[in-house]
Design a protein around this motif. Structure first.
Motif, PDB file in Angstrom:
ATOM      1  N   PHE A 189       0.345  -0.796   0.154  1.00  0.00           N
ATOM      2  CA  PHE A 189       0.869   0.401  -0.202  1.00  0.00           C
ATOM      3  C   PHE A 189       0.581   1.259  -0.520  1.00  0.00           C
ATOM      4  O   PHE A 189       1.794   2.123   1.305  1.00  0.00           O
ATOM      5  CB  PHE A 189      -0.644   0.437   1.136  1.00  0.00           C
ATOM      6  N   VAL A 190       0.885   1.827  -1.510  1.00  0.00           N
ATOM      7  CA  VAL A 190       1.422   3.497  -1.148  1.00  0.00           C
ATOM      8  C   VAL A 190       0.169   4.315  -1.338  1.00  0.00           C
ATOM      9  O   VAL A 190      -0.646   4.162  -1.764  1.00  0.00           O
ATOM     10  CB  VAL A 190       2.298   3.300  -2.442  1.00  0.00           C
ATOM     11  N   ASP A 191       0.016   5.065  -0.186  1.00  0.00           N
ATOM     12  CA  ASP A 191      -0.339   6.241   0.616  1.00  0.00           C
ATOM     13  C   ASP A 191       0.232   7.683  -0.504  1.00  0.00           C
ATOM     14  O   ASP A 191       1.047   8.156  -0.081  1.00  0.00           O
ATOM     15  CB  ASP A 191      -1.182   6.346   1.993  1.00  0.00           C
ATOM     16  N   ASP A 192      -0.817   8.239  -0.682  1.00  0.00           N
ATOM     17  CA  ASP A 192      -0.660   9.429  -1.357  1.00  0.00           C
ATOM     18  C   ASP A 192       0.284   9.874  -2.808  1.00  0.00           C
ATOM     19  O   ASP A 192       0.994   9.775  -2.587  1.00  0.00           O
ATOM     20  CB  ASP A 192      -1.030  10.648  -0.148  1.00  0.00           C
ATOM     21  N   LEU A 193       0.144   8.342  -3.238  1.00  0.00           N
ATOM     22  CA  LEU A 193       1.473   8.917  -4.681  1.00  0.00           C
ATOM     23  C   LEU A 193       1.243   9.693  -5.819  1.00  0.00           C
ATOM     24  O   LEU A 193       0.273  10.412  -6.146  1.00  0.00           O
ATOM     25  CB  LEU A 193       1.253   7.175  -5.077  1.00  0.00           C
ATOM     26  N   SER A 194       2.164  10.948  -5.544  1.00  0.00           N
ATOM     27  CA  SER A 194       2.243  11.829  -6.602  1.00  0.00           C
ATOM     28  C   SER A 194       4.297  11.571  -6.185  1.00  0.00           C
ATOM     29  O   SER A 194       5.000  11.441  -5.356  1.00  0.00           O
ATOM     30  CB  SER A 194       2.207  13.207  -6.393  1.00  0.00           C
ATOM     31  N   PHE A 195       4.864  12.274  -7.769  1.00  0.00           N
ATOM     32  CA  PHE A 195       6.287  12.797  -7.532  1.00  0.00           C
ATOM     33  C   PHE A 195       6.478  13.664  -8.779  1.00  0.00           C
ATOM     34  O   PHE A 195       5.588  14.115  -9.251  1.00  0.00           O
ATOM     35  CB  PHE A 195       6.902  10.926  -8.612  1.00  0.00           C
ATOM     36  N   GLU A 196       7.648  14.261  -8.346  1.00  0.00           N
ATOM     37  CA  GLU A 196       8.289  15.334  -9.056  1.00  0.00           C
ATOM     38  C   GLU A 196       8.387  15.695 -10.596  1.00  0.00           C
ATOM     39  O   GLU A 196       9.348  14.079 -10.360  1.00  0.00           O
ATOM     40  CB  GLU A 196       9.525  16.091  -8.326  1.00  0.00           C
ATOM     41  N   ASP A 197       9.186  15.856 -10.966  1.00  0.00           N
ATOM     42  CA  ASP A 197       8.818  15.861 -13.159  1.00  0.00           C
ATOM     43  C   ASP A 197      10.710  15.413 -12.290  1.00  0.00           C
ATOM     44  O   ASP A 197      11.482  14.608 -13.284  1.00  0.00           O
ATOM     45  CB  ASP A 197       9.056  16.670 -13.361  1.00  0.00           C
ATOM     46  N   THR A 198      10.978  15.741 -11.700  1.00  0.00           N
ATOM     47  CA  THR A 198      13.163  14.997 -11.368  1.00  0.00           C
ATOM     48  C   THR A 198      13.174  14.383 -10.823  1.00  0.00           C
ATOM     49  O   THR A 198      14.555  13.604 -10.475  1.00  0.00           O
ATOM     50  CB  THR A 198      13.537  16.275 -10.402  1.00  0.00           C
ATOM     51  N   GLU A 199      12.384  13.399 -10.033  1.00  0.00           N
ATOM     52  CA  GLU A 199      12.099  12.010  -8.806  1.00  0.00           C
ATOM     53  C   GLU A 199      12.654  10.719  -9.792  1.00  0.00           C
ATOM     54  O   GLU A 199      11.461  11.275 -11.263  1.00  0.00           O
ATOM     55  CB  GLU A 199      11.121  11.590  -8.441  1.00  0.00           C
ATOM     56  N   GLU A 200      13.127   9.624  -9.984  1.00  0.00           N
ATOM     57  CA  GLU A 200      13.349   8.822 -10.605  1.00  0.00           C
ATOM     58  C   GLU A 200      13.044   7.840  -9.762  1.00  0.00           C
ATOM     59  O   GLU A 200      12.895   6.476 -10.531  1.00  0.00           O
ATOM     60  CB  GLU A 200      14.794   8.821 -11.032  1.00  0.00           C
ATOM     61  N   SER A 201      13.414   7.659  -8.665  1.00  0.00           N
ATOM     62  CA  SER A 201      11.915   6.604  -8.475  1.00  0.00           C
ATOM     63  C   SER A 201      11.064   6.300  -8.791  1.00  0.00           C
ATOM     64  O   SER A 201      11.181   4.565  -8.538  1.00  0.00           O
ATOM     65  CB  SER A 201      12.004   6.756  -6.569  1.00  0.00           C
TER      66      SER A 201
END
Length: 473
Positions: free
Chosen positions: A327-339
């Motif tokens: 379970f991954v809660d509140d998922l979002s990424f910045e455009d610089t993240e590579e994870s």
């Protein structure tokens, strides 16, 4: 004179016989420790180890008062520190139920009838030995010590006055967080002395519930340490159930059907729950975990910053009997993240395939999980030397992450009618009897003053109202 000498001789004979009996009893107790095979790891447990040292010391030819009392108190403190209300027997039973050993690991995957009979016999012998160990009383230990330590009257009184580790006896497990199945097994051991005959009961428990931490806990959080990560079991997870919700029945039905396929061993999809804040996305996943925990479902919550640990998590659970929702809660990424590339790999297409007993459920307030910029789309027709040549590829890569979830469920903010239906439903569930028109007016005022219309706001309003009703009464 001759009669007096005869009485003295008889007295010394009695003392020698009692000392011999004490020595035999102590050696029998130590024998139970030394003969453990399948449960050999018990000897590394702090409490069991201190108990062994205590008995072994009394078994010496000339035990000393100060050493005995130190060892006795060290064991006592260690026992009550583990659980202030647990008896020694309760502690040993709990250790048996949640131990990971060759038998429990095998019983998790195979029916009892298919387990090697020699292994079953070894487990049976160990369980009888553990019953003898768990039945040792503080009174017996003090009695053994008094018969072997030739101390002063003051020292003997001090031994008699040592704290006892027998608390009020209970017929049920002292830890309320245990499952119903666990309590049944616990009571089978606690109420009986023939532990060696309970091997099948244990095996059946493992086959249905898994073993080790996965039998003890239904929810976990992935924690990170300097030397790696580990699964931390949640003692008291959020108790929310599917029956507690009002509204969003269609959305939850999609998640429920998918989960039921999963726990029944059928092909199922990863799920993305996205929508407005406070609409019950995270609570839905938690309720799903509680609803199907007795069917072998376990929830592992992983924070976004630990997504790179996915391969390590999967390796810990892929060969286990239980089913796992990561379970991954509140998922979002910045455009610089590579994870996010790690998540993409786990969802689909990685070299190390996601095992059949693992699904990923994620919640997000964003339909597209990776933030985009207008400059990226401008790059499609840009003449600037600094813009990416293949800008379209970058856009498609960012959009592809959310598409790798097989099922996407949308939780939108309720309209006025839906919001009031949620409020009225929650009030009815709580047994709050107030005028309907008044309830609606107050609910509208509440959502205007606070967080807007959402299921969370409705619950917060009802919490406030219930508290107010209690205070007024």
């Amino acid at each position: 004179m001759q009669n007096k000498e005869k009485k003295i001789l008889i007295s010394w004979a009695d003392i020698e016989e009692r000392c011999f009996i004490v020595q035999m009893n102590l050696e029998e107790l130590l024998f139970n420790f030394d003969c453990l095979s399948v449960y050999r790891k018990f000897l590394e447990d702090k409490i069991i180890e201190k108990l062994y040292k205590l008995i072994d010391y009394i078994n010496n030819d000339q035990p000393q008062f100060n050493v005995f009392t130190r060892l006795y108190n060290e064991f006592f403190i260690e026992l009550i520190a583990s659980n202030s209300t647990a008896t020694l027997k309760e502690y040993v039973i709990e250790k048996i139920i949640f131990d990971e050993n060759p038998f429990s690991m095998l019983a998790e995957k195979e029916c009892f009838e298919d387990i090697d009979k020699q292994l079953v016999k070894a487990v049976s012998r160990d369980l009888d030995s553990l019953y003898a160990i768990s039945s040792i009383t503080s009174g017996e230990i003090k009695e053994f010590a008094l018969k072997k330590i030739s101390g002063s009257r003051l020292q003997r009184d001090a031994i008699n006055g040592l704290a006892s580790w027998e608390f009020e006896k209970k017929s049920k497990c002292s830890k309320k967080t245990f499952s119903v199945q666990c309590n049944d097994v616990f009571n089978e051991f606690y109420l009986n002395s023939t532990w060696g005959e309970k091997v099948k009961k244990l095996a059946d428990f493992y086959y249905k519930n898994g073993c080790g931490i996965f039998a003890r806990y239904s929810a976990f959080v992935w924690e990170r340490k300097e030397n790696g990560g580990y699964l931390r079991g949640i003692e008291s997870p959020d108790p929310i159930r599917l029956s507690d919700f009002i509204g969003y029945e269609e959305q939850r039905l999609d998640v429920i059907k998918n989960t039921e396929k999963f726990v029944n061993g059928l092909p199922a999809n990863n799920v993305l729950l996205y929508g407005d804040r406070g609409t019950g996305k995270s609570s839905t996943v938690k309720a799903i975990g509680n609803e199907y925990s007795e069917s072998g479902l376990r929830i592992i919550e992983v924070s976004k910053k630990h997504l790179t640990d996915f391969p390590a998590i999967i390796r810990q659970v892929k060969n286990r009997k239980c089913k796992f929702i990561i379970f991954v809660d509140d998922l979002s990424f910045e455009d610089t993240e590579e994870s996010y590339t790690v998540l993409k790999s786990v969802l689909e297409g990685g070299v190390e395939n996601r095992p059949d007993n693992v699904l990923i459920y994620a919640t997000s307030n964003r339909r597209h999980l990776i933030k985009e910029k207008f400059s990226e789309r401008a790059g499609l027709k840009s003449d600037s030397l600094d813009d990416e040549v293949r800008a379209r590829d970058t856009i498609q890569e960012k959009l592809s992450l959310s598409e790798r979830f097989g099922i996407t469920v949308i939780f939108s903010s309720p309209d006025k009618k839906e919001f009031l239906e949620i409020v009225e439903g929650l009030a009815e569930k709580r047994g709050i009897n107030v005028d309907k028109d008044w309830l609606q007016k107050e609910a509208i005022k509440w959502e205007l003053m606070y967080n807007g219309r959402s299921a969370r706001t409705a619950k917060q309003f009802i919490d406030w109202l219930e508290g107010s009703e209690f205070l007024n009464n």
